[in-house]
Every structure is written in C-alpha cells, then in structure tokens.
Design a protein around this motif. Structure first.
Motif: not given
Ligand code: 5CA
Ligand code: ZN
Length: 416
Positions: A351-353, A359-360, A390-391, A398-401
C-alpha cells in the motif's frame, strides 16, 4: 457415482448483478435464475473416449454460471448425468474387445481428473444411467400411464403427439427435425413408427448387449428419458437451466423436455431456460469422438501444459461461439497467464507505494462481474484483467493484486 473434488472458491466483497444467459427456446437474453436457490442440469459425457476440448469448453461455460450464481449469493444445486450405457459406448467396447463397464469406468475416472485439474466446480450429483435404472424405469412407467408410448417389435417409442408443446425448445420445422434426428441417434426412417420423429424410450434386449429387466421386458433405456428422469428426480419437475452443447438442441433437449411434460402432466415441467454452447472444432471440423479429430485435456496436461493455461485458452472464446482449437491459442493463453501472474505479484499488497487500497482491484472486480453477468462474456472479462495487468506492470495498480487474484479465482476459475 462419485463426483470430483471441489476447488476452493474465494468469496468476494459486495455482490454480483443478475446473470443473464441466452435462452435457445425463446431466442432472448434472460435472467438465468431468479430465486435464492438456482438449479442447473448439464448433460454429461458418454464415456467412451477421453475428455476433449469441446467437452471441456462446455463444462467450463456452465462452471462460470455456477460461480456467478454463487457470487450473487444464490445457493446452487447442480446435477449432471453420465451416459454410461448407450450405442456408441457399446460399439467402442466391442471394437476394442473391452468390457463396456471397464471402458466407461476408466474414461469417467479420467474425466473426473480433467475436470478437477481445470478447477471446474463438481455437480452435487453425478448420476450414471446404469445406477439410475430404477428411476428411469419408473419414469417410463409414468409415460406409459399417460398412454404416450407404443411398442414396435418389442422396442418402446414415445408418441410426440402426446405433447402439444413438442418443438418449443428448438423451434425447428419438421423436415429439419427429421434430418437432425437421423444424424444424432434417432431413427426417423424406421417403418411403422406412428411418426418419424418419435424417439425410443426402451430398446429391447439385443444379443450380446447388456439389458435390465423392466415392465416392457428386458432392455435398456433410450437416451432422452435418461436425462428427463434424472433431472426431474434430482432437481424437481421445474428447474432453472438445462445446458449442453449446441448439438443437443435437437433431438436431445427437445425430447427430454417433451418426455418430462407428458410424464409429469405439467406443461411447465423441465427447464425454464435452455443454454447451448457453440461447437469447438479442430482443423475446421467439429471435434467429435466419432470423427476422431480430438485434442484431449489429459494429453495436454501430460505434455506439461499448465491446466490454468488450458482453461484460459477456453475462456478466450465466448461460449456460444463456434471456434477452432489451435496450438497458437494455447500458446497465447500460456503467455497471458504468465503476464497475469507477474502483474499479481507486482501489485501485491504494498500500500505504501501506491495510495488507495486495491482501488484498481475493486474496479476490476466490478468489470469482471459485469461482463460475466452479460451472457457469460468470458472474453470480455479476460480483456478487463489484461488491462488491469498492463496497468499493474506499469506500476499503476498498487495493492490490487490479492483482490484481482481472488476475482480471477472465484469468477473465472483461474488460480494465479
Ligand atoms: N451423454 C450425452 C449427453 S446426455 C453427450 O452428448 N455426451 S458427449 O460426451 O457426446 O458430450 C458431452 C457434452 O459435450 C455435451 O454437452 C455435448 O454437447 C458437448 N460437446 C461434444 N462435442 C463438442 C464440441 N466439439 N464442442 C463443444 N461441445 C461439445
Ligand atoms: Zn443429456
């Protein structure tokens, strides 16, 4: 008979919209199930050869429906048959000098392991024709009680004129029905039938073939009563969806529905919707056991292909499309899987990054749900994941994985 082990299906935040599917009988998109309890009958295999990509594509399609129903909070009852006694199985066993039961058992075992490898959710009931013999016999008795069967040289036929709604599944004209019946296991040319389209419900014992006792004398069931009897016994007189490949529209699904309406004296009996998958070809011809132009799931897995890549190769095509299985399609799916996996780990939880937590991921979840709810548009869902990947690889998701991995797993059956 035993089904196969269920894959773990993660639960997702929020709720899916109503799933719509194309209904062959009405020629419209329709809500697939509206009650809290959704019911599905999918015609199962005739186990005389291994699971090919055509079978796999149809079962993966119904698997998307089940996953979408569950995601929408529905309880699902799913039943599938196994046609473990029928002409093609007996002919193959005879050709190879093998006991028909051993052939069936071996191919069913292979089918189970193929389905499990592809993370297909198993039916609650996987019912063989042989084990269903008593209920098929009871069902045929109900047809006889309604005066809807007649004997012809010891074989027993259903008279289609007993059903005023005959034809309502396929909507075909009589000439086309006769043509298809001749191609697909019927005998419209047999003399002395009341009508050429009448299907057999009990075949009298033939020398060298297995038979079971019944009020009609020793013999074995016709194909369509098998599914009519099993579906209505395990799902009730009326259920939500009857599913199969498009080659089953006529005569199989037409006849099963007709049998059920007459046997149960209920014009609404059988499925509310009829879902049909397009046919997978190889080199331009329908992949079929009788033509022998087959690519087997088990062979691809034995060659070392990732089962998730095989599944992704299927998901690249809309289930109602006819399409050709190709090595290039599998290679593209293998590459896509690698990209998705790389993206999921690139976007893994840090998340920090990158600001907002997943959100994605939430956006992607909504997009996949929306595509699947629209007649199981797997290619559309796959494109949405491609865009997310791609995004993510460009550092923008970030953090959506973790949520995307759960989405791909729960809704598409792809474990990353
Ligand atoms: N046992 C019957 C159904 S009760 C039967 O049709 N068995 S089968 O093994 O021939 O097919 C199993 C399922 O795979 C059916 O839904 C059939 O329509 C579907 N299927 C067969 N060949 C293909 C193909 N080439 N492409 C897509 N689906 C196919
Ligand atoms: Zn069937």
């Amino acid at each position: 008979m035993d089904s196969w082990p269920a894959p773990a299906v993660p639960s997702l935040p929020g709720r899916a919209p109503e799933t719509k599917i194309w209904d062959t009988a009405t020629g419209n998109l329709a809500v697939a199930a509206s009650g809290p309890h959704a019911t599905l009958y999918a015609c199962g295999i005739t186990p005389y050869d291994a699971t090919h990509m055509g079978h796999a594509a149809t079962y993966v399609a119904w698997d998307l429906l089940i996953r979408a129903w569950r995601d929408a909070g529905r309880q699902v009852s799913y039943v599938q048959n196994v046609t473990d006694v029928d002409d093609p199985l007996l002919e193959r066993a005879d050709r190879d000098g093998e006991d028909w039961r051993e052939l069936a058992e071996r191919e069913i075992a292979l089918y189970r392991s193929d389905m499990a490898a592809l993370r297909v959710v198993p039916p609650d009931h996987l019912i063989g024709a042989v084990e269903a013999m008593p209920l098929i016999e009871r069902f045929n008795q109900q047809l006889a009680d309604r005066g809807s069967v007649y004997e012809l040289e010891a074989d027993v036929y259903f008279t289609r004129f007993a059903d005023p709604d005959f034809g309502s599944v396929s909507g075909l004209d009589t000439a086309t029905m006769a043509e298809l019946a001749a191609e697909r296991g019927g005998d419209p040319g047999r003399p002395c039938k009341k009508d050429p389209l009448d299907p057999v419900v009990w075949t009298a014992e033939r020398p060298g073939e297995p038979s079971w006792p019944s009020d009609f004398g020793p013999g074995r069931p016709g194909w369509h009563v098998e599914c009519a009897a099993i579906a209505t016994r395990y799902l009730g007189e009326e259920f939500d969806v009857q599913a199969g490949g498009r080659d089953l529209v006529f005569p199989h699904h037409e006849m099963s529905a007709s049998h059920a309406r007459v046997a149960l004296a209920n014009r609404k009996a059988f499925a509310r919707r009829y879902a049909h998958a397009g046919l997978v070809r190889l080199g331009g011809d329908k992949m079929s056991k009788s033509l022998g132009n087959l690519v087997f799931v088990s062979r691809l897995l034995a060659e070392g292909h990732d089962p998730m890549a095989v599944r992704l190769a299927l998901l690249a095509h809309h289930y109602r499309e006819d399409w050709d299985w190709t090595d290039a399609g599998l290679a593209a799916a293998t590459d896509r899987l690698a990209v998705w996996r790389a993206a999921a780990s690139a976007a893994d939880g840090n998340e920090a990054q990158g600001g907002g937590i997943g959100a994605a991921g939430l956006e992607l979840l909504a997009a996949v749900r929306e595509r699947i709810a629209d007649d199981l548009d797997a290619p559309g869902a796959v494109r949405a994941v491609d865009e997310w990947a791609a995004a993510a690889l460009a550092g923008g998701a970030a953090a959506s994985g973790p949520l995307v991995a759960a989405t791909a797993d729960a809704l598409l059956g792809i474990a990353l």
